[in-house]
Write a protein that holds these residues in place. Structure first.
Motif, PDB file in Angstrom:
ATOM      1  N   ALA A 260       0.917  -1.114   0.051  1.00  0.00           N
ATOM      2  CA  ALA A 260      -0.060  -0.053   0.122  1.00  0.00           C
ATOM      3  C   ALA A 260       0.777   1.081   0.001  1.00  0.00           C
ATOM      4  O   ALA A 260       0.446   2.225  -0.697  1.00  0.00           O
ATOM      5  N   VAL A 261       1.732   1.180   0.847  1.00  0.00           N
ATOM      6  CA  VAL A 261       2.958   2.218   0.832  1.00  0.00           C
ATOM      7  C   VAL A 261       4.415   1.915   0.787  1.00  0.00           C
ATOM      8  O   VAL A 261       4.741   0.806   1.303  1.00  0.00           O
ATOM      9  N   SER A 262       5.064   2.301  -0.110  1.00  0.00           N
ATOM     10  CA  SER A 262       6.527   1.591  -0.307  1.00  0.00           C
ATOM     11  C   SER A 262       7.492   2.822   0.118  1.00  0.00           C
ATOM     12  O   SER A 262       8.532   2.387   0.435  1.00  0.00           O
ATOM     13  N   SER A 263       7.041   4.002   0.269  1.00  0.00           N
ATOM     14  CA  SER A 263       8.067   4.996   0.749  1.00  0.00           C
ATOM     15  C   SER A 263       7.430   6.257   1.202  1.00  0.00           C
ATOM     16  O   SER A 263       6.287   6.551   0.742  1.00  0.00           O
ATOM     17  N   VAL A 264       8.148   6.912   1.834  1.00  0.00           N
ATOM     18  CA  VAL A 264       7.501   8.205   2.479  1.00  0.00           C
ATOM     19  C   VAL A 264       8.629   9.096   2.183  1.00  0.00           C
ATOM     20  O   VAL A 264       9.568   9.103   2.431  1.00  0.00           O
ATOM     21  N   VAL A 265       7.955  10.344   1.771  1.00  0.00           N
ATOM     22  CA  VAL A 265       8.845  11.225   1.218  1.00  0.00           C
ATOM     23  C   VAL A 265       8.561  12.753   1.770  1.00  0.00           C
ATOM     24  O   VAL A 265       7.538  13.021   1.786  1.00  0.00           O
ATOM     25  N   LEU A 266       9.559  13.370   2.332  1.00  0.00           N
ATOM     26  CA  LEU A 266       9.416  14.620   3.034  1.00  0.00           C
ATOM     27  C   LEU A 266      10.128  15.660   2.124  1.00  0.00           C
ATOM     28  O   LEU A 266      11.389  15.523   1.820  1.00  0.00           O
ATOM     29  N   LYS A 267       9.241  16.809   1.956  1.00  0.00           N
ATOM     30  CA  LYS A 267       9.814  17.738   1.217  1.00  0.00           C
ATOM     31  C   LYS A 267       9.565  19.199   1.978  1.00  0.00           C
ATOM     32  O   LYS A 267       8.505  19.305   2.375  1.00  0.00           O
ATOM     33  N   LYS A 268      10.739  19.700   2.474  1.00  0.00           N
ATOM     34  CA  LYS A 268      10.766  20.978   3.164  1.00  0.00           C
ATOM     35  C   LYS A 268      10.813  21.937   2.449  1.00  0.00           C
ATOM     36  O   LYS A 268      10.740  22.023   1.154  1.00  0.00           O
ATOM     37  N   ASN A 269      10.544  23.078   3.004  1.00  0.00           N
ATOM     38  CA  ASN A 269      10.712  24.387   2.335  1.00  0.00           C
ATOM     39  C   ASN A 269       9.515  24.583   1.384  1.00  0.00           C
ATOM     40  O   ASN A 269       9.703  25.016   0.188  1.00  0.00           O
ATOM     41  N   VAL A 270       8.436  24.355   1.985  1.00  0.00           N
ATOM     42  CA  VAL A 270       7.269  24.357   1.137  1.00  0.00           C
ATOM     43  C   VAL A 270       6.685  25.546   1.363  1.00  0.00           C
ATOM     44  O   VAL A 270       6.413  26.103   2.572  1.00  0.00           O
ATOM     45  N   GLY A 271       6.292  26.492   0.493  1.00  0.00           N
ATOM     46  CA  GLY A 271       5.324  27.653   0.720  1.00  0.00           C
ATOM     47  C   GLY A 271       3.976  27.442   0.119  1.00  0.00           C
ATOM     48  O   GLY A 271       3.579  26.473  -0.718  1.00  0.00           O
ATOM     49  N   ARG A 272       2.901  28.015   0.857  1.00  0.00           N
ATOM     50  CA  ARG A 272       1.441  27.864   0.600  1.00  0.00           C
ATOM     51  C   ARG A 272       0.927  29.325   0.337  1.00  0.00           C
ATOM     52  O   ARG A 272       1.039  30.210   1.225  1.00  0.00           O
ATOM     53  N   VAL A 273       0.102  29.518  -0.765  1.00  0.00           N
ATOM     54  CA  VAL A 273      -0.473  30.545  -0.938  1.00  0.00           C
ATOM     55  C   VAL A 273      -2.094  30.238  -1.034  1.00  0.00           C
ATOM     56  O   VAL A 273      -2.479  29.273  -1.457  1.00  0.00           O
ATOM     57  N   SER A 274      -2.878  31.056  -0.323  1.00  0.00           N
ATOM     58  CA  SER A 274      -4.268  30.942  -0.309  1.00  0.00           C
ATOM     59  C   SER A 274      -4.888  31.933  -0.645  1.00  0.00           C
ATOM     60  O   SER A 274      -4.635  33.098  -0.189  1.00  0.00           O
ATOM     61  N   LEU A 275      -5.931  32.194  -1.826  1.00  0.00           N
ATOM     62  CA  LEU A 275      -6.641  33.224  -2.381  1.00  0.00           C
ATOM     63  C   LEU A 275      -8.208  32.880  -1.863  1.00  0.00           C
ATOM     64  O   LEU A 275      -8.695  31.868  -2.231  1.00  0.00           O
ATOM     65  N   ARG A 276      -8.691  33.528  -0.733  1.00  0.00           N
ATOM     66  CA  ARG A 276      -9.860  33.124  -0.343  1.00  0.00           C
ATOM     67  C   ARG A 276     -11.154  34.277  -0.754  1.00  0.00           C
ATOM     68  O   ARG A 276     -10.768  35.337  -0.965  1.00  0.00           O
ATOM     69  N   GLY A 277     -12.344  33.542  -0.972  1.00  0.00           N
ATOM     70  CA  GLY A 277     -13.487  34.464  -1.191  1.00  0.00           C
ATOM     71  C   GLY A 277     -13.147  34.754  -2.747  1.00  0.00           C
ATOM     72  O   GLY A 277     -13.628  36.097  -3.020  1.00  0.00           O
ATOM     73  N   VAL A 278     -13.098  33.935  -3.326  1.00  0.00           N
ATOM     74  CA  VAL A 278     -12.950  34.304  -4.966  1.00  0.00           C
ATOM     75  C   VAL A 278     -14.094  34.155  -5.723  1.00  0.00           C
ATOM     76  O   VAL A 278     -14.736  32.931  -5.526  1.00  0.00           O
ATOM     77  N   VAL A 279     -14.784  34.956  -6.381  1.00  0.00           N
ATOM     78  CA  VAL A 279     -15.961  34.465  -7.137  1.00  0.00           C
ATOM     79  C   VAL A 279     -15.537  33.647  -8.332  1.00  0.00           C
ATOM     80  O   VAL A 279     -14.685  33.906  -9.012  1.00  0.00           O
ATOM     81  N   ASN A 280     -16.611  32.564  -8.535  1.00  0.00           N
ATOM     82  CA  ASN A 280     -15.890  31.431  -9.419  1.00  0.00           C
ATOM     83  C   ASN A 280     -16.662  31.512 -10.430  1.00  0.00           C
ATOM     84  O   ASN A 280     -17.550  30.866 -11.012  1.00  0.00           O
ATOM     85  N   ARG A 281     -16.015  32.494 -11.565  1.00  0.00           N
ATOM     86  CA  ARG A 281     -16.585  32.475 -13.024  1.00  0.00           C
ATOM     87  C   ARG A 281     -15.459  31.615 -13.704  1.00  0.00           C
ATOM     88  O   ARG A 281     -14.388  31.492 -13.269  1.00  0.00           O
TER      89      ARG A 281
END
Lengths: 440, 440
Positions: A260-281
């Protein structure tokens, strides 16, 4: 003709002594009766040094001229490898990408291989010699030298193996693919086998063993790939086929049960951007990601979720190092699309569990989330593919998350593997003997 | 098309700043309306560094592989020069020897140019661009990379100029050819013109301005050559033809009166070997020089004189640095041919006076010997050619001998020169204007 393409990366050929150690790997294959084609990268930091040299005369070097310059790095390596082999009494002939007739398109800096005419290589092999070929480079129909961009040398090696009907050995300064980075999880086990798809997912999520571009090509042409340590000896003939338990085989999935799982990978230095309340056109997504692509800022996972009637939140991850350059662009995008709020985080990691068995086994995700909960890890975001589950967590939880998943799926147990007989499945290029893999 | 081939040696392109200075020479030629083809050598000590790298893995590197390695030195330079030119807004395209279709024989390490197909170069020039071509290298019919050996880059430049019907500018860290080395004779004057033959004799006797191999080729194909300083600006259009008094023209002898002596060359570190009392039977000379040639020990001047009935003395000079290796071979030769005595000296210099006017003017030799006698210089040996007189003297007398000859032939007077109008004589490639040379 039993052909093996042996690829040595830059850190494996950083100096004269390391060339000698790599040449011993070639000698072992010859002793085992194989025809050997060697692919080498530029020595150590040579490519970076050449880029710095170019930038000492011009800020944004012309791509054709930069390729002309960078290609010398591998040309030095092929001559050095051929000389080292000759010093050991092995007949070797070096070939640049152009001499090996590796024809590419004209996209300098990230050219794609169009065709390989292996006549010259075959002449060398048929005469009992070793062909030493420059990785990472090719030539256009008009004779211009190109480089293949990231993962180029791995791709050269796999492409040659595909064309020569042989298998491919990728030599690294690690001895194979592991269930996790041993620096993160000390009980990590070397995998005897891993499938192309697992390798692709792991590579995309931060594993740096074989470049995904090369794995893609290996999968497409069913090239058996083995990851091995460049400076450690192996045994003789008996241990060079599937019964050889050194390194990691990368191949197609077999019909046997997958982990089911053969490996576990860690990726550091991840940035995350969230744009909230966007009208979905219609088209709002391209208004978000278009400007980032135009600025050559790569985005990893994307999540879109509802935030009310016809209103969405768009969240995506990207390398932390790109975040500074991206921030003003993100704020402009947020303004243009009328987002209610922007949130930017830069203290995150991604933990990914990869396993081809996820395709058929139920309950993998819940087992994983249970493990994380038990370790007190809060999951910030989740993305999945058919054979991967990735969780965004805060940096401080990264290692603990890897360890919890590793334990929950018993990856600390030896003889971990997911492909029963990669080489045999790939069209009988290798003898198939009962051995470690078949015994699982 | 008014084409000029500009050649820059390794010390002229040793770093980014020096590339920029050389690129200014290219810009000057473009401003003057010329089509420019640039030939460059490897940067600074790059070639020596690559040889050391090869020798770090094998004592006697295979010649094909060494050429594959060494050729990267010029490939780096062409990319760097093209990038530097682009940084100045000049359209430039680099070409390796193979890309410039410089086809050679297969004698790795000292290949000879067989043909040049200038189509690609002409395309670049006709499109208004600068073609930047790797000196010192070519490619065999089978696609193997070769190097041309000593004087290779000068030869590449002259061969291209011959093929393109243009002239050749050899840029150095000196501003031309001098009547003597200014460090030896401070009143030495830059020659405005010198004939191919004078240049050949001077180069053979120790002058290092242009390699004799390139001068030979220039003479054969009547290529006008100019020696210039790589890092000093010149004037505009008006000064780029024969009336330009910078640098030194190398060309054919004109019909005008030649100077008896145009330059005096000092070669230090000369060793001398004398085999005395040798019975003069047929073939004895080949018994002397055969073993030295077999050991790759080059011999310079040879003198044979009578030492009695059917007995001769054979004396020859060679580089002092070769003398140690040669000594045991010389003693074996002396034993084999039954020489009565062997004498080896290593404290000698050769002083040579070169001048095309010697062909027609009488009394040059006596005037020269008178000058040496007046300066108290004892002459150990004399050899001559049609346009050269060389004297072997003890090291301590070398500088004084140069100065005495320089003074005796009035070489301290300005506007020294021996070729009236090299460029005009070479087929009207350049405008012929009244100027400094014509006024002599």
């Amino acid at each position: 003709m039993n052909v093996v393409v042996q690829k040595f990366g830059g850190s494996s050929v950083a100096d004269a002594e390391k060339f000698r150690l790599c040449a011993e790997r070639v000698a072992e294959a010859i002793s085992a009766g194989e025809r050997v084609c060697v692919v080498v990268s530029a020595m150590g930091d040579a490519t970076d040094d050449l880029i710095s040299l170019a930038e000492s005369v011009i800020d944004s070097p012309d791509k054709r001229e930069l390729d002309q310059l960078l290609a010398t790095g591998e040309q030095v390596s092929i001559a050095m490898m051929a000389l080292t082999l000759k010093g050991m009494g092995i007949n070797a002939t070096s070939l640049t990408g152009a001499q090996a007739a590796i024809v590419t398109d004209g996209v300098f800096g990230r050219a794609g291989i169009v065709s390989i005419d292996t006549r010259r290589v075959n002449q060398i092999l048929e005469a009992g010699g070793v062909a030493v070929i420059a990785g990472f480079q090719g030539v256009t129909e008009t004779g211009d030298i190109t480089t293949l961009g990231r993962g180029g040398s791995d791709t050269t090696a796999v492409a040659l193996a595909a064309k020569l009907g042989g298998r491919c050995e990728i030599f690294k300064d690690v001895d194979g693919v592991y269930t996790a980075d041993p620096r993160v999880e000390p009980t990590a086990q070397r995998l005897n086998t891993v499938s192309y798809d697992e390798m692709l997912e792991a590579a995309a999520m931060g594993s740096q063993v074989v470049h995904p571009r090369a794995v893609e090509m290996a999968k497409r042409f069913s090239v058996p790939v083995r990851v091995l340590h460049s400076h450690r000896p192996r045994g003789g003939r008996a241990q060079r086929d599937q019964s050889d338990s050194t390194g990691t085989w990368v191949g197609p999935e077999s019909g046997m049960e997958m982990r089911a799982v053969s490996s576990v990978v860690l990726k550091k230095n991840v940035g995350r951007v969230s744009l909230r309340g966007v009208v979905n056109r219609t088209g709002v997504q391209s208004e978000v990601f278009g400007p980032l692509a135009a600025a050559h800022l790569p985005v990893d996972d994307i999540i879109q979720e509802d935030d009310g009637p016809n209103t969405i939140n768009v969240t995506f991850t990207m390398d932390r190092k790109d975040l500074k350059e991206a921030t003003p662009i993100i704020h402009r995008i947020a303004h243009d699309i009328g987002a209610a709020a922007v949130r930017i985080d830069n203290g995150l990691s991604t933990v990914s569990a990869v396993g081809a068995g996820m395709r058929t086994q139920a309950g993998v995700a819940s087992r994983l989330f249970e493990a994380l909960a038990g370790a007190g890890v809060k999951v910030e975001n989740i993305t999945t593919s058919e054979i991967r589950i990735s969780c965004v967590v805060v940096d401080a939880d990264g290692q603990r998350a890897v360890q919890a998943i590793h334990r929950a799926f018993n990856l600390h147990e030896p003889t971990a593997g997911t492909v029963a007989d990669a080489a045999a499945a790939a069209g009988g290029l290798l003898e198939s003997k009962p051995g470690v893999a078949a015994a699982r």
